[in-house]
Design an enzyme around this catalytic site. Structure first.
Site, short mmCIF file in Angstrom:
data_model
loop_
_atom_site.label_atom_id
_atom_site.label_comp_id
_atom_site.label_asym_id
_atom_site.label_seq_id
_atom_site.Cartn_x
_atom_site.Cartn_y
_atom_site.Cartn_z
N GLU A 489 0.86 -1.18 0.00
CA GLU A 489 0.00 0.00 0.00
C GLU A 489 0.91 1.24 0.00
O GLU A 489 1.21 1.77 -1.03
CB GLU A 489 -0.96 -0.03 1.20
CG GLU A 489 -1.96 1.09 1.11
CD GLU A 489 -3.36 0.69 1.55
OE1 GLU A 489 -3.57 -0.44 2.00
OE2 GLU A 489 -4.26 1.55 1.44
N GLU A 754 -2.60 0.39 13.16
CA GLU A 754 -3.70 0.83 12.29
C GLU A 754 -5.04 0.65 12.98
O GLU A 754 -5.93 1.47 12.84
CB GLU A 754 -3.68 -0.01 11.00
CG GLU A 754 -4.81 0.28 10.05
CD GLU A 754 -4.68 -0.48 8.73
OE1 GLU A 754 -4.05 -1.56 8.74
OE2 GLU A 754 -5.19 0.01 7.71
C1 BGC Z 1 -5.40 2.81 4.33
C2 BGC Z 1 -5.88 3.93 5.22
C3 BGC Z 1 -6.71 4.82 4.38
C4 BGC Z 1 -7.92 4.00 4.05
C5 BGC Z 1 -9.04 4.71 3.40
C6 BGC Z 1 -6.60 2.04 3.93
O1 BGC Z 1 -6.30 0.99 3.11
O2 BGC Z 1 -4.45 2.04 4.93
O3 BGC Z 1 -5.00 4.40 6.09
O4 BGC Z 1 -6.97 6.07 4.89
O5 BGC Z 1 -7.57 2.85 3.33
O6 BGC Z 1 -10.13 4.32 4.07
#
Ligand code: BGC
Length: 906
Positions: A489, A754
């Site tokens: 990501e 997270e």
């Molecule tokens: C990310 C987040 C991001 C989100 C959006 C995720 O996959 O890791 O940090 O803001 O997607 O909802």
């Protein structure tokens, strides 16, 4: 008294930049020796640093009555592209005493399009080697996509000694420039990530000392990087996200001692080939076969016969520069900022070495090893271990984060060039023998944003939280502010960025870092005016969600607030207004219920996310409008400011009508609904106290736990503290059971997770599909530690820390807290302790700043400063029910205040 002197001169938030766009030339300085500035004079000269005997300055501000010492724009005639300038400043204090001139500082102006004569060069898609063998019969698509790193070189001869030289260099991909066998500069992952289809940053280096009369060799290694390697969660397209193979653009401008000019550029004269780096990819890692190394390939003294002129070197592919903008990098480079030794190295049953660095970090390993030719050493990286004590890598999704090396025989230093991993643990397979001290070290790499904040208290877990927040920031500020540094990501998510921005600015000097990224944000704006969800946009379509797209207003405002940077506001004002117009067009009734993009709402709130989407969206819209009014005022557009205040009032009225009842209840009753309503002042004044009471009731109903996700979390404790409920804020902070910050710490976290339940005693790991252990969003509580616990804040409506509001919020289990913030004007310190029924607050106000100090006390009139002085006034303390505050007005210097403790009965 020490005379006041201007020091720490910076241009565009950088020390003596070697390449800066003319419209970014803005000056700042600090005052040494205390005191206030009443006026300044600034002079700029071209070519040379010697002001005396004075050449005629290209610009002399003359005596300017202003206390500004940050973000002073250049006001002279147009600057010459590629020009070299020096500047100095002197100041006058309120008594009219003149300082000495500062030491000169320098800046060099970005090259204009006509100054470039270099061409893009590369080797196309090298196919000599493939990655690690896949399972027999089954092609490994990742390995198939990985390719060797091109080595490019050009030798040239200089007729005499060198007076000065600049290397301007960039790549579509990543580059490591080499000159005469030495690495140029200490940056990694250059030129950084931008939308390469539109704009490529280049860096300039002073390479005077690396050149010599006679033969020289300029070389470069290229990596795929963000340009054509794996990025984000969509599998790399056939040709990469932006292009198919890396290319170099380099221009070396040399002035010889005799005054003659020599230019060496990337062109068809270069040759290239592959070498030891069989592949290099940001997400997948690197593979080296040291037997294929090219000794001396980048040096005239090397074994040129083998390394350079023998087999394999071939002419490069060369093409003219295209329409992409080349811009001098306004940001800061990625550097190795620390090395971490293993906390432990253990042998596993299958003979590998498991290394624990004791800290989740971002970077890579440097390994010293000595073994037979053909032996291979492989390193895998992970943030956490599974129940069997082995690396847990499922949460990396498709990112492999593995480096491997085939030894050439004899001692070697193994280290990747073009990758970065998020890890605390590494598994080293095939290490020959046993590693000794210093043989394995983790190198911590991120955008080099020096620490500006410090925090320490009587509670070790709180200090750990502070460190975790900062480590989360370090690991995720890598050219762009990313969500996470480990899985497939690592994108510049705007929502994460905005909620954390104020904390980020307190923790580290991110002024230049944000200056760079905000260009990415504006560049990613859609024709409709919508800011995106991520920047650079990559191939992620659609308008940004509420609280994500809004970063396009919030982050520039934050940069202004924290650094007094009006330049950033002027630069992005057009984009910000286009965003405001976009929302208003779609929502003429002033409730934001349309054009919500992917509407992530209160992302990852524990339990079900019941806050109505239009509530979150409208709250953020109102926030934008309020900030836009301040922004317009700051850049001298009072008409716009009035218009945005009016817009804010309309949204506020629509919000109250739709979501707030007469008793101060908010629709859905979630904590986040109350937090947004209170913090963004969307609840009618008369219902505010009642609504705060409902928030506390919602927290009590959750057995004193939070239920906020990304969107609510940053404002949760500030909302409590500004409504007299600091005691509840501390209760949430100190909460040990899930969900809480301290729960993560109790599970051994060394960064911010997270998810509140990334790992829990009941359920083990959260879904591997989305479970990063290094995501800074929930660390946005850092802002509260600085602004509320320590009390390092600014008077409302002001920016750049010229007018401080020092108002601590003691409470909870803390007996003391102390910390500091290195502001644009200098170091601000604040610390308090409670002992023997007394509360003592010590502060340091930097030069050229004044402060209003609010000392909470059970008897505010009884508070005294160190000289026994009485408060200038007594006020309410909005954060501490039952306590008043003694108010003192002070100037630069150290001050101490003490009075009866507001919680003496504790
Ligand atoms: C990310 C987040 C991001 C989100 C959006 C995720 O996959 O890791 O940090 O803001 O997607 O909802």
């Amino acid at each position: 008294m020490t005379p006041v002197t201007p020091v720490s001169l910076r241009c565009a938030h950088l020390d003596n930049p070697l390449g800066i766009a003319p419209d970014r030339v803005r000056f700042s300085w600090q005052l040494a020796g205390g005191g206030l500035q009443q006026a300044y004079q600034l002079q700029v000269i071209q070519n040379g640093r010697v002001f005396h005997p004075a050449p005629t300055p290209v610009w002399d501000s003359g005596l300017t009555h202003s206390a500004d010492c940050a973000d002073v724009p250049y006001g002279g005639p147009p600057l010459t592209s590629g020009g070299r300038y020096a500047w100095r400043v002197r100041v006058w204090d309120p008594a009219g005493t003149e300082s000495a001139w500062s030491d000169p500082a320098t800046f060099e102006v970005e090259l204009g399009p006509a100054d470039w004569t270099a061409s893009w060069i590369g080797l196309g898609a090298l196919r000599e080697h493939f990655g690690p063998p896949s399972q027999p019969g089954r092609p490994d698509p990742v390995a198939m996509a990985l390719r060797p790193a091109p080595h490019l070189r050009r030798s040239f001869t200089l007729a005499g000694p060198v007076a000065s030289a600049r290397l301007h260099v960039t790549a579509l991909g990543l580059y490591e420039a080499r000159l005469n066998g030495q690495r140029v500069g200490d940056a990694y992952l250059s030129p950084g990530w931008t939308d390469y289809d539109q704009r490529v940053l280049y860096q300039s280096y002073d390479v005077t000392g690396l050149l010599r009369a006679g033969e020289n060799v300029l070389g470069a290694l290229l990596g795929d990087g963000w340009y054509c390697g794996f990025v984000g969660f969509d599998a790399k397209r056939a040709g990469g996200h932006y292009g198919g193979s890396p290319e170099l653009l380099a221009q070396l401008d040399i002035t010889l001692a005799d005054g003659s000019a020599v230019r060496v550029v990337s062109d068809a004269e270069w040759t290239g080939r592959s070498g030891a780096i069989e592949h290099a990819d940001l997400l997948m890692g690197e593979r080296h076969d040291l037997r294929l190394a090219l000794p001396g390939w980048d040096s005239p003294d090397g074994r040129a016969g083998e390394g350079c002129d023998g087999t394999g070197w071939r002419p490069v592919l060369c093409r003219e520069r295209d329409g992409r903008v080349l811009a001098a990098d306004p940001g800061v480079p990625v550097r190795v900022t620390a090395e971490v030794a293993p906390a432990s190295v253990s042998r596993t049953a299958d003979g590998t070495h498991l290394v624990d660095f004791g800290q989740n970090l971002t970077g890579w390993l440097r390994i010293r090893a000595s073994g037979p030719a053909g032996a291979s050493v492989t390193v895998r990286h992970a943030e956490v271990l599974d129940a069997d004590g082995r690396l847990y890598t499922e949460n990396l999704r498709t990112a492999r984060q593995a480096d491997s090396y085939v030894l050439a025989g004899g001692p070697a230093v193994l280290e990747p060039h073009f990758t970065v991993h998020g890890f605390r643990y590494a598994e080293v397979t095939g290490y020959p023998g046993e590693p000794g001290p210093g043989d394995i070290v983790a190198r911590v790499a991120h955008s080099d944003t020096p620490a500006t904040g410090a925090f320490e208290s009587s509670e070790p877990w709180l200090d750990q939280l502070f460190r975790n927040i900062d480590w989360g920031q370090r690991g995720n500020f890598i050219s762009v502010p990313t969500d996470c540094p480990q899985r497939d990501e690592r994108l510049g998510w705007l929502g994460d960025a905005q909620i954390f921005a104020r904390t980020a600015c307190y923790n580290r000097d991110v002024a230049a870092f944000y200056a760079k990224w905000l260009d990415d944000v504006t560049e990613a704006q859609l024709p409709s005016g919508a800011f995106p969800d991520i920047a650079p946009r990559l191939n992620f379509p659609g308008a940004g969600a509420p609280a994500w797209g809004d970063a396009g207003v919030i982050v520039p405002w934050t940069a202004w607030k924290m650094y007094g940077d009006r330049g950033v506001l002027e630069r992005h004002y057009g984009a910000m207004t286009a965003w405001m117009d976009f929302i208003e067009r779609g929502n003429p009734d002033y409730l934001r219920s349309r054009e919500l993009g992917h509407s992530y709402n209160d992302w990852l709130s524990p339990g079900s996310d019941e806050t109505p989407h239009p509530l979150v969206a409208s709250a953020y819209w109102a926030h934008d409008a309020a900030l836009m009014a301040e922004v317009a005022d700051a850049i001298g557009r009072p008409g716009d400011a009035a218009r945005y205040r009016e817009l804010r009032a309309k949204i506020g009225a629509a919000f109250a009508a739709a979501f707030v009842d007469a008793a101060g209840h908010l629709a859905s009753g979630t904590q986040t609904a109350y937090v947004l309503g209170l913090h963004l002042e969307l609840i009618p004044e008369g219902s505010r106290a009642a609504a705060a009471g409902h928030l506390v009731a919602a927290i009590r109903a959750a057995d004193w736990h939070l239920t906020t996700g990304f969107v609510g979390v940053g404002y949760l404790l500030p909302a409590l503290s500004s409504t007299g409920h600091t005691d509840v804020a501390y209760r949430l902070l100190a909460q040990r059971t899930f969900p809480s910050w301290r729960y993560m710490i109790d599970q051994g976290a060394t960064t911010i997770w997270e998810r509140w339940d990334g790992w829990s005693q009941e359920h083990g790991f959260q879904s591997a599909w989305m479970n990063s252990f290094n995501h800074y969003s929930l660390g946005s509580v850092g802002e509260w530690l600085y602004r509320f616990v320590l009390g390092i804040d600014q008077e409302p409506g002001t920016a750049g820390f010229g007018r401080l509001l020092l108002r601590p919020h003691p409470g909870g289990p803390l007996d003391r807290a102390q910390g500091s913030y290195q502001s644009a004007r200098g170091l601000i310190r604040a610390g308090w302790e409670r002992a023997g029924g007394r509360f003592t607050y010590r502060v340091e106000v930097p030069p050229n700043a004044v402060a209003s100090v609010h000392v909470p006390s059970a008897d505010p009139a009884g508070v005294r400063d160190a000289a026994g002085g009485h408060p200038a006034a007594v006020a309410e303390h909005p954060g501490l029910a039952g306590a008043g505050a003694a108010v003192f007005a002070v100037g630069p210097g150290r001050h101490e205040f003490s009075g009866p403790d507001s919680q003496a009965s504790r």
